[in-house]
Motif scaffolding. Structure first.
Motif, mmCIF file in Angstrom:
data_model
loop_
_atom_site.group_PDB
_atom_site.id
_atom_site.type_symbol
_atom_site.label_atom_id
_atom_site.label_comp_id
_atom_site.label_asym_id
_atom_site.label_seq_id
_atom_site.Cartn_x
_atom_site.Cartn_y
_atom_site.Cartn_z
ATOM 1 N N GLU A 65 1.267 -0.807 0.354
ATOM 2 C CA GLU A 65 0.089 0.113 0.335
ATOM 3 C C GLU A 65 0.494 1.683 0.160
ATOM 4 O O GLU A 65 0.356 2.291 -0.187
ATOM 5 N N SER A 66 2.276 1.321 0.405
ATOM 6 C CA SER A 66 3.301 2.612 0.402
ATOM 7 C C SER A 66 4.028 2.327 -0.939
ATOM 8 O O SER A 66 3.709 1.649 -1.624
ATOM 9 N N ALA A 67 4.008 3.962 -1.230
ATOM 10 C CA ALA A 67 4.335 4.218 -2.376
ATOM 11 C C ALA A 67 6.069 3.449 -2.376
ATOM 12 O O ALA A 67 6.642 3.227 -1.485
ATOM 13 N N ALA A 68 6.858 3.582 -2.889
ATOM 14 C CA ALA A 68 7.491 2.892 -3.656
ATOM 15 C C ALA A 68 9.106 3.654 -2.679
ATOM 16 O O ALA A 68 9.143 4.874 -3.071
ATOM 17 N N PRO A 69 10.094 3.171 -2.183
ATOM 18 C CA PRO A 69 11.145 4.604 -2.138
ATOM 19 C C PRO A 69 11.685 4.476 -2.850
ATOM 20 O O PRO A 69 11.692 4.774 -4.600
ATOM 21 N N VAL A 70 11.891 6.134 -2.708
ATOM 22 C CA VAL A 70 11.790 7.519 -4.077
ATOM 23 C C VAL A 70 13.504 7.263 -3.360
ATOM 24 O O VAL A 70 14.469 7.410 -3.019
#
Length: 94
Positions: A65-70
């Motif tokens: 559910e979290s965005a991929a690490p930038v």
């Protein structure tokens, strides 16, 4: 370690548990990175509207559910990277 750590300012969703039921209540912002605990990355996070911070480990984050690490390695924009300061635009009073 195969998982790439998140960076300061990233928004993550914590895994559902007894005290965290709704998705809106599980979203938080990473405030700082902490030293690894037995090889697992630790974070200090804060939820929106709270006045305190929590310590979590990487396994507490719901990666689906979290965005991929930038990636902070390259420039933020795909365009031409350069200085934001343009010396020719500075005006000095006489």
């Amino acid at each position: 370690m195969s998982r790439k750590p998140y960076a300061i300012g990233d928004r993550v969703v914590l895994k559902a548990g007894l005290s965290r039921s709704q998705a809106g209540e599980r979203t938080c912002r990473i405030v700082s990175l902490l030293p690894a605990d037995h090889g697992e990355v630790q974070y200090r996070v804060q939820r929106e509207g709270e006045t305190f911070e929590r310590r979590i480990v990487h396994s507490d984050i719901d990666t689906a559910e979290s965005a991929a690490p930038v990636s902070r390695d390259g420039p933020a924009s795909p365009g031409k990277a350069g200085s934001w300061l343009k010396p020719s635009s500075i005006r000095v009073g006489r």
